[in-house]
Write a protein that holds these residues in place. Sequence first.
Motif, PDB file in Angstrom:
ATOM      1  N   LYS B  57       0.760  -1.153   0.024  1.00 26.51           N
ATOM      2  CA  LYS B  57       0.058   0.064   0.097  1.00 26.51           C
ATOM      3  C   LYS B  57       0.820   1.155   0.050  1.00 26.51           C
ATOM      4  N   ASP B  82       2.179  -7.321   4.489  1.00 24.59           N
ATOM      5  CA  ASP B  82       0.833  -7.199   5.352  1.00 24.59           C
ATOM      6  C   ASP B  82      -0.382  -7.629   4.876  1.00 24.59           C
ATOM      7  N   GLU B  84      -3.752 -10.029   6.153  1.00 23.00           N
ATOM      8  CA  GLU B  84      -4.203 -11.005   7.272  1.00 23.00           C
ATOM      9  C   GLU B  84      -5.041 -11.843   6.446  1.00 23.00           C
ATOM     10  N   ALA B  86      -7.864 -13.696   8.135  1.00 25.30           N
ATOM     11  CA  ALA B  86      -8.819 -14.012   9.244  1.00 25.30           C
ATOM     12  C   ALA B  86      -9.218 -15.428   9.370  1.00 25.30           C
ATOM     13  N   SER B  94     -12.750 -12.367   3.549  1.00 25.34           N
ATOM     14  CA  SER B  94     -12.521 -11.305   2.329  1.00 25.34           C
ATOM     15  C   SER B  94     -10.986 -10.535   2.951  1.00 25.34           C
ATOM     16  N   THR B  95     -10.470 -10.755   4.054  1.00 33.95           N
ATOM     17  CA  THR B  95      -9.295 -10.087   4.542  1.00 33.95           C
ATOM     18  C   THR B  95      -7.990 -10.266   3.779  1.00 33.95           C
ATOM     19  N   PHE B 123     -13.324  -4.447   0.805  1.00 28.98           N
ATOM     20  CA  PHE B 123     -13.477  -3.051   0.436  1.00 28.98           C
ATOM     21  C   PHE B 123     -12.820  -2.483  -0.904  1.00 28.98           C
ATOM     22  N   LEU B 125     -13.646  -2.909  -3.811  1.00 32.41           N
ATOM     23  CA  LEU B 125     -13.774  -4.171  -4.881  1.00 32.41           C
ATOM     24  C   LEU B 125     -13.473  -3.523  -6.271  1.00 32.41           C
ATOM     25  N   MET B 151      -5.865  -1.930   4.228  1.00 27.39           N
ATOM     26  CA  MET B 151      -6.601  -2.733   5.159  1.00 27.39           C
ATOM     27  C   MET B 151      -7.398  -1.618   5.929  1.00 27.39           C
ATOM     28  N   THR B 152      -7.970  -0.530   5.440  1.00 31.05           N
ATOM     29  CA  THR B 152      -8.592   0.318   6.067  1.00 31.05           C
ATOM     30  C   THR B 152     -10.036   0.363   5.228  1.00 31.05           C
ATOM     31  N   ARG B 153     -10.977   0.601   6.049  1.00 28.61           N
ATOM     32  CA  ARG B 153     -12.455   0.894   5.704  1.00 28.61           C
ATOM     33  C   ARG B 153     -12.454   2.326   4.918  1.00 28.61           C
ATOM     34  N   LEU B 155     -14.055   6.127   5.423  1.00 31.49           N
ATOM     35  CA  LEU B 155     -14.225   7.002   6.726  1.00 31.49           C
ATOM     36  C   LEU B 155     -15.877   6.655   6.757  1.00 31.49           C
TER      37      LEU B 155
END
Lengths: 464, 161
Positions: B57, B82, B84, B86, B94-95, B123, B125, B151-153, B155
């Motif tokens: 990223k 980095d 994950e 899960a 989907s992580t 997130f 897609l 790996m952030t959503r 806001l």
Amino acid sequence: MIRSVRHLSTLRSTPRVAVVGAGPAGFYTAHRLLKLQPDTKIDLFESLPVPYGLARHGVAPDHPEVKNCQDTFDEVGNDPRVQFFGNVTVGDTLPVSKLRDNYNAVVLSYGTHTDRKLGIPGEDLPGVISARTFVNWYNGHPEHESLNPPLHKAETVTIVGNGNVALDIARILLSPLDHLKSTDITQQAYETLKTSKVKRVRIMARRGLLESAFTIKEIRELFKLPDTGFVAFPHTKWDDVLAAHKSYKRPLSRIVKLIEEYNLKAKQRDPAHASTLKQWSLDYLLSPKEVIANPDDPELVKTLIATENKLVSADGSGRIGVEPTGVTESFDTDLIFTSIGYASTPLEGIPFDDRKSVIPSSRGRVTDNGVYAAGWVKNGPTGVIATTMADSFDTAQAISDDITAGKLDGAKSGSDNLTQYLEDAISWDQWKKLEAHEHSQGDAAGKPREKVNNVAKMLEIARQ
Amino acid sequence: MLRTFSRQVLQVSRAVPRTFRPVAPATRLFQTSAPVFHGHVHKPKPGEEIKVTFITKDGEQIEVDTCEGDNLLDIAQANNLDMEGACGGSCACSTCHVIVDPEYYDKLEEPDDDENDMLDLAFGLTETSRLGCQVCMSKDLDGIRIALPAMTRNLQASDFN
Ligand SMILES: Cc1cc2nc3c(=O)[nH]c(=O)nc-3n(C[C@H](O)[C@H](O)[C@H](O)COP(=O)(O)OP(=O)(O)OC[C@H]3O[C@@H](n4cnc5c(N)ncnc54)[C@H](O)[C@@H]3O)c2cc1C
Ligand SMILES: NC(=O)c1ccc[n+]([C@@H]2O[C@H](COP(=O)([O-])OP(=O)(O)OC[C@H]3O[C@@H](n4cnc5c(N)ncnc54)[C@H](OP(=O)(O)O)[C@@H]3O)[C@@H](O)[C@H]2O)c1
Ligand code: FES
């Protein structure tokens, strides 16, 4: 330059962080923080003697792969920089002010502890069961071990709400027993399901099909259940949806296509065959108005009265809402499950938004002096584990930035100063002893674990 | 093509505060010298390495040698990237979402319903999104480039309070 920075950081005392709630949000925040700030020490406080939160007490027993996140949680629990204190309820056994005094940062990740309410007459009748209570019961949460739902005399069941929790409940009620036998569903719940008479499940939503809250994997699972039949939609409303669906984004158009496929199959089914199946339906544009008690059996209800809705997009937010049409419908039903969302509760001395039932924060920062929030208590009761993980990583980043900026400086002694509140705490090793017991009981029954669902028993086994 | 792909990657990572944003991502090519083969990956035989370049990223490019049959989640984790996983690679979370270089996307086997169902929850897609745990290496993927989304959503309302 680099040298002097290093020098400073060795002088800085170890940041002590308290995490309240050992669910996915607590573990993922800790996991990320340990990566970002390797010299942090984290104490994890959990009100139950057992960790994992909804990954243990929410996620359905027939979705074992989702629980693999527990492997990462175990890495955190086993980390020498982390200490687990189970059986410690913050705000009760341990005042939150003590955490604020003794830690550089306090992370509130205690999730949800109650239910959203419909606010209609009859909602408190025994035959109206909240999704959280029912899910807790079949998943062995000690708070609801004695629910004992009267499934042996309920033929028709209505689930209010159509999120994935509603679909979990529908699936548990409709699944053939052999789908559940070798899961970690409690033996008690399994025995009750064996006696179940449920033949008809109605999943009722206040908005329309395109506003459905479930996701595709879960609705596909329901369609694929053996010996069950989806009840086809009446023509009129369905045609409107089909006419519109081409223009929707990928996830929604895939859902519509799937439903279209199974709706067609349902229409073509031979009625004689259909009558031998357990039936389920998706009922839209209906808001519950009143629940009528069953005069012959106080454990059951008789009727759910619902108002028909029409869709409106009036409030300017872009969210499609509903307006009542004035027409009401009555549905005979023996039990009602309200699955309209879990809800959080406030902690004394911590800001709380009563309307949204969340701890308000800015990217996880609740105050500017070391209080943070993560997970469902921060965002409200929605989001899968992936969402909760991403959200917890955000909070961990905020804490890490604040540590780096020196905002959380000061020598703190953490749990060393709190021994008087932690006398009854369960350690990680004690939890692992309890877990070994659950595994061995499970082995004997051919399932991954047999959960202990009673706090006194949990404590006894963990302390042996 | 390389250009547009990098640009797409930068868009994906917009939400992330970047400390060392490379001026020209393509110049920061790292070769991991001695990858640690822990977990579930295999060491490729000499001459049979399949090369994969991960784009993090932060825009860093990391080239690794992989073995036929290993999946992208295991490969990324074995190389301390980095990502994950899960659900432990069982197509249930989907992580492990990755974005595949469009040039290679069609060489992959099509995602099945299960994978598509989980991708629908990922997130950000994109047209060439895949789940890392479901993509296994094969010889014709040699040289494939894989972007790791932030790996952030997005806001949320609560962020503005
Ligand atoms: C029925 C159900 C099924 C689900 N199934 C899936 C699924 O299949 N896949 C998926 O990806 N997601 C699923 N989810 C969503 C997922 O479980 C959540 O995203 C996630 O668990 C939220 O994590 P959390 O840590 O914020 O809350 P929680 O998981 O609720 O954890 C909070 C923890 O805090 C503890 N606690 C509460 N109060 C205190 C206190 N005062 N002091 C100390 N500790 C306290 C609680 O005991 C609990 O352990 C499901 C959710 C539900 C409700
Ligand atoms: N397998 C899985 O991945 C899985 C399983 C279970 C849970 N989860 C996740 O856990 C989260 C929580 O699930 P959930 O099902 O509890 O919540 P949810 O997805 O938010 O669904 C809540 C449902 O209740 C309805 N509702 C809310 N208030 C209502 C009211 N006053 N009257 C009538 N209906 C009302 C909502 O309708 P409106 O849309 O009209 O508000 C919606 O249908 C979700 O993100 C879900 O995806 C995932
Ligand atoms: S690791 Fe969960 S979907 Fe790939």
